[in-house]
Scaffold this motif. Structure first.
Motif, mmCIF file in Angstrom:
data_model
loop_
_atom_site.group_PDB
_atom_site.id
_atom_site.type_symbol
_atom_site.label_atom_id
_atom_site.label_comp_id
_atom_site.label_asym_id
_atom_site.label_seq_id
_atom_site.Cartn_x
_atom_site.Cartn_y
_atom_site.Cartn_z
ATOM 1 N N GLU A 45 0.823 -1.208 0.000
ATOM 2 C CA GLU A 45 0.000 0.000 0.000
ATOM 3 C C GLU A 45 0.861 1.264 0.000
ATOM 4 O OE1 GLU A 45 -2.431 0.183 3.499
ATOM 5 O OE2 GLU A 45 -0.719 0.339 4.852
ATOM 6 N N PHE A 46 0.286 2.291 -0.546
ATOM 7 C CA PHE A 46 0.944 3.596 -0.621
ATOM 8 C C PHE A 46 1.057 4.208 0.771
ATOM 9 C CE2 PHE A 46 1.972 7.751 -2.092
ATOM 10 C CZ PHE A 46 1.187 8.640 -1.380
ATOM 11 N N VAL A 47 2.184 4.881 1.019
ATOM 12 C CA VAL A 47 2.388 5.577 2.284
ATOM 13 C C VAL A 47 2.554 7.083 2.053
ATOM 14 C CG1 VAL A 47 3.889 5.830 4.292
ATOM 15 C CG2 VAL A 47 3.440 3.551 3.357
ATOM 16 N N ALA A 48 3.521 7.455 1.233
ATOM 17 C CA ALA A 48 3.806 8.878 1.016
ATOM 18 C C ALA A 48 4.616 9.035 -0.258
ATOM 19 C CB ALA A 48 4.566 9.467 2.196
ATOM 20 N N VAL A 49 4.613 10.249 -0.797
ATOM 21 C CA VAL A 49 5.380 10.544 -2.004
ATOM 22 C C VAL A 49 5.795 12.006 -1.975
ATOM 23 C CG1 VAL A 49 3.325 11.135 -3.359
ATOM 24 C CG2 VAL A 49 5.396 10.363 -4.548
ATOM 25 N N ILE A 50 6.923 12.283 -2.612
ATOM 26 C CA ILE A 50 7.393 13.664 -2.724
ATOM 27 C C ILE A 50 7.765 13.942 -4.174
ATOM 28 C CG2 ILE A 50 9.780 13.073 -2.101
ATOM 29 C CD1 ILE A 50 9.779 15.811 -0.535
ATOM 30 N N LYS A 51 7.391 15.111 -4.645
ATOM 31 C CA LYS A 51 7.622 15.488 -6.022
ATOM 32 C C LYS A 51 9.109 15.672 -6.307
ATOM 33 C CE LYS A 51 5.181 18.377 -9.383
ATOM 34 N NZ LYS A 51 4.299 19.555 -9.562
ATOM 35 N N ARG A 52 9.444 15.733 -7.584
ATOM 36 C CA ARG A 52 10.842 15.737 -7.994
ATOM 37 C C ARG A 52 11.644 16.845 -7.336
ATOM 38 N NH1 ARG A 52 10.897 15.568 -14.352
ATOM 39 N NH2 ARG A 52 9.545 17.377 -14.029
ATOM 40 N N ALA A 53 11.123 18.054 -7.363
ATOM 41 C CA ALA A 53 11.863 19.179 -6.799
ATOM 42 C C ALA A 53 11.525 19.406 -5.338
ATOM 43 C CB ALA A 53 11.569 20.442 -7.603
ATOM 44 N N GLY A 54 10.764 18.469 -4.735
ATOM 45 C CA GLY A 54 10.382 18.644 -3.348
ATOM 46 C C GLY A 54 9.227 19.622 -3.204
ATOM 47 N N GLY A 55 8.807 19.884 -2.000
ATOM 48 C CA GLY A 55 7.764 20.850 -1.737
ATOM 49 C C GLY A 55 6.374 20.271 -1.782
ATOM 50 N N ILE A 56 6.046 19.494 -2.814
ATOM 51 C CA ILE A 56 4.711 18.916 -2.930
ATOM 52 C C ILE A 56 4.767 17.458 -2.490
ATOM 53 C CG2 ILE A 56 2.844 18.317 -4.496
ATOM 54 C CD1 ILE A 56 3.575 20.745 -6.151
ATOM 55 N N THR A 57 3.888 17.122 -1.558
ATOM 56 C CA THR A 57 3.859 15.778 -0.992
ATOM 57 C C THR A 57 2.430 15.264 -0.938
ATOM 58 O OG1 THR A 57 3.668 16.668 1.245
ATOM 59 C CG2 THR A 57 5.901 16.223 0.442
#
Length: 125
Positions: A45-57
């Protein structure tokens, strides 16, 4: 992209752990990185993700407010700070990465091309 997850262990309920996912082989800021987990007998199951340049999660509802994902592009590493851990957080945690910019698919494990080997997190009650 090669991913190496680390930082798992045994902790009591209410405790904290910080997982790390070190990446190599590609320009780190060109990939987004997610964390997934799989408990015995359950699907991943999915837990968390962060965008390539960071900032968006983004976070799974079950961990929102307790877990924080961050990245240090100078160290090619993504972190998952896990606080207020519960026995139901017990699982093997995997980091995953891909180059896609399609944000709507970030919770889908099949959207990720690269996977680390997993690190065991065990939370005792």
């Amino acid at each position: 992209v090669q991913l190496q997850a680390s930082g798992g262990g045994l902790v009591q309920a209410g405790g904290s752990l910080r997982l790390s996912c070190a990446a190599s082989g590609q320009t780190f800021n060109s990939i987004r990185v997610g964390w997934f987990r799989q408990a015995p007998g359950k699907e991943r199951e999915f837990v968390a993700v962060i965008k390539r340049a960071g900032g968006i999660t983004a976070y799974a509802d079950s961990v929102k407010g307790r877990f924080t994902i961050s990245r240090d592009n100078t160290k090619n590493t993504v972190f998952l700070q896990m606080n207020s851990l519960k026995p139901e957080d017990t699982a093997v945690y995997y980091c995953a990465a891909d180059h896609s910019v399609i944000w709507s698919e970030v919770r889908n494990q099949h959207a990720y091309d690269y996977w680390g080997q997993g690190t065991q997190v065990t939370v005792s009650s």
